[in-house]
Design an enzyme around this catalytic site. Structure first.
Site: not given
Ligand code: NAD
Ligand code: UFG
Length: 358
Positions: A124, A149, A153, A198, A312
């Site tokens: 991330s 969290y 990472k 991102f 936040r």
């Molecule tokens: P998600 O929660 O939808 O997917 C994660 C999946 O992992 C889920 O299906 C969950 O059931 C499974 N899981 C968790 N722990 C497990 C375990 N011990 N064994 C087997 N399965 C397990 O999340 P996502 O948004 O698809 O994210 C996927 C990956 O990308 C995660 O590692 C997350 O941290 C990373 N990531 C996500 C974002 C974002 O904004 N969505 C941003 C940066 C990084």
């Molecule tokens: N925001 C609002 N209202 C809401 C939710 C979010 O105004 O109800 C704003 C936040 O303050 C931020 C922007 O929308 O300015 C984006 O927020 P998100 O929560 O959607 O995303 P972030 O950038 O905060 O977080 C994301 C991922 C995290 C990761 C982080 C840093 O969700 O997993 O980027 O890269 F850690």
């Protein structure tokens, strides 16, 4: 190529499964459904017309993972499995460290025993910390994370990097001495691709799969979608007094199918190379919270109600990628903009107002 997607039933994993099949690769999924359901994989099969091998298992369960990996022997593992809610990680650090760190260590042990060498990891942009100025390049120093969290990472990146280095050193040593690798020795150097995402948003254009957060969404786009569809009353914009043109924070919102296609390129790269490569997956273009609210209003045909609230805790003002390395190394760049993002998010949300629940 045979790929195994841990956490493949989740939001990004399910979209990547579609992109992998579309690119002609085989897909197997391991998920414990901690934050997802098997329905997502049924929908992936519906979109692609192909069967996906689905294993319900905890990736931290070594015995089970050895069985699954022996059956599949994937050319590349893509490790999505993990817990990802920032606020929850502050309240439950032990569960976050246990789950996220253990899954990665278990995979590394299994890979070493089985001679599997290629892994792509979901990292991330959060690892850049607060001291860097965007656009973030991959060689910018990793920073202090604001929550457990983020630290998981940060640590998983380090563990994978260290394992890749050790695997190379061990293989060089074995080669020099002419010895065979033992059970706990690396049989070949690891290839690790650390992908720093991102802000993944949007949904597959079919509207069959998308983001399905449990409870109240933490993230902006699913929150906006649920307001637009009438599940929630209004969005609270977290602060409009930042030093940006409209006072709200700016982020690099990347369409989840662009991100998914980036994983296809990263896995193909991993099998052809050795060592560790860190790559941003972003668009390089930031949008503010209010710009996203307006774009969603255009896509759904009505204004999305919002109120301005307090900042936040833990939010950075600005975060966006330098996306040049992905272009140079993977030959990949995002091609979908915010109007496609909002169109596809709305298509998913309006056809599945309660997510995967029937
Ligand atoms: P998600 O929660 O939808 O997917 C994660 C999946 O992992 C889920 O299906 C969950 O059931 C499974 N899981 C968790 N722990 C497990 C375990 N011990 N064994 C087997 N399965 C397990 O999340 P996502 O948004 O698809 O994210 C996927 C990956 O990308 C995660 O590692 C997350 O941290 C990373 N990531 C996500 C974002 C974002 O904004 N969505 C941003 C940066 C990084
Ligand atoms: N925001 C609002 N209202 C809401 C939710 C979010 O105004 O109800 C704003 C936040 O303050 C931020 C922007 O929308 O300015 C984006 O927020 P998100 O929560 O959607 O995303 P972030 O950038 O905060 O977080 C994301 C991922 C995290 C990761 C982080 C840093 O969700 O997993 O980027 O890269 F850690």
């Amino acid at each position: 190529m045979k790929t195994l997607l841990t956490g493949g039933a989740g939001y990004i994993g399910s979209h990547t499964a579609v992109a992998m099949v579309d690119a002609g690769h085989d897909v197997a999924v391991v998920d414990n459904f901690a934050n997802s359901s098997a329905e997502a994989i049924a929908r992936v099969e519906k979109i692609t017309g192909k069967k996906v091998a689905l294993y319900e298992a905890d990736v931290a369960d070594k015995e089970r993972m050895m069985e699954i990996l022996k059956t599949e022997m994937p050319d590349c593992i893509i490790h999505f499995a993990g817990l990802k809610a920032v606020g929850e990680s502050v309240a439950m650090p032990v569960e976050y460290y246990r789950n996220n760190i253990d899954t990665t260590l278990t995979l590394l042990e299994c890979m070493r025993e089985l001679g599997l060498t290629n892994i792509v990891f979901s990292s991330s942009a959060t690892v850049y910390g607060e001291d860097n100025v965007p656009p973030f390049t991959e060689d910018a120093p990793k920073g202090m994370c604001t929550n457990p969290y983020g630290w998981t990472k940060w640590m998983q990146e380090q563990m994978l990097t260290d394992a890749a280095k050790a695997s190379k050193a061990e293989c060089d040593r074995l080669k020099a001495t002419g010895k065979e690798a033992g059970a706990n020795e690396w049989k070949a150097p690891l290839s690790v691709v650390l992908l720093r995402y991102f802000n993944p948003v949007g949904a597959h254009e079919s509207g069959l799969i998308g983001e399905d957060p449990q409870g109240i969404p933490n993230n902006l786009m699913p929150y906006i979608s649920q307001v637009a569809v009438g599940r929630r009353d209004h969005l609270t914009v977290f602060g409009d007094d930042y030093d940006t043109p409209d006072g709200t924070c700016r982020r690099d919102y990347i369409h989840v199918m662009d991100l998914a296609e980036g994983h296809v390129k990263a896995a193909e790269y991993a099998v052809e190379n050795k060592g560790t490569e860190v790559i941003n997956l972003g668009t390089g273009s930031p949008y503010s919270v209010l710009e996203m609210v307006e774009a969603f209003g255009r896509a759904c045909g009505h204004a999305v109600a919002y109120e301005i609230g307090a900042r936040r805790a833990g939010d950075v003002q600005d975060s966006w990628a330098d996306a040049e390395k992905a272009k140079a190394v993977l030959g990949w760049q995002a091609s979908r903009g915010i109007d496609e993002i909002c169109r596809d998010a709305w298509n998913w949300q309006s056809h599945n107002p309660q997510g995967y629940k029937k």
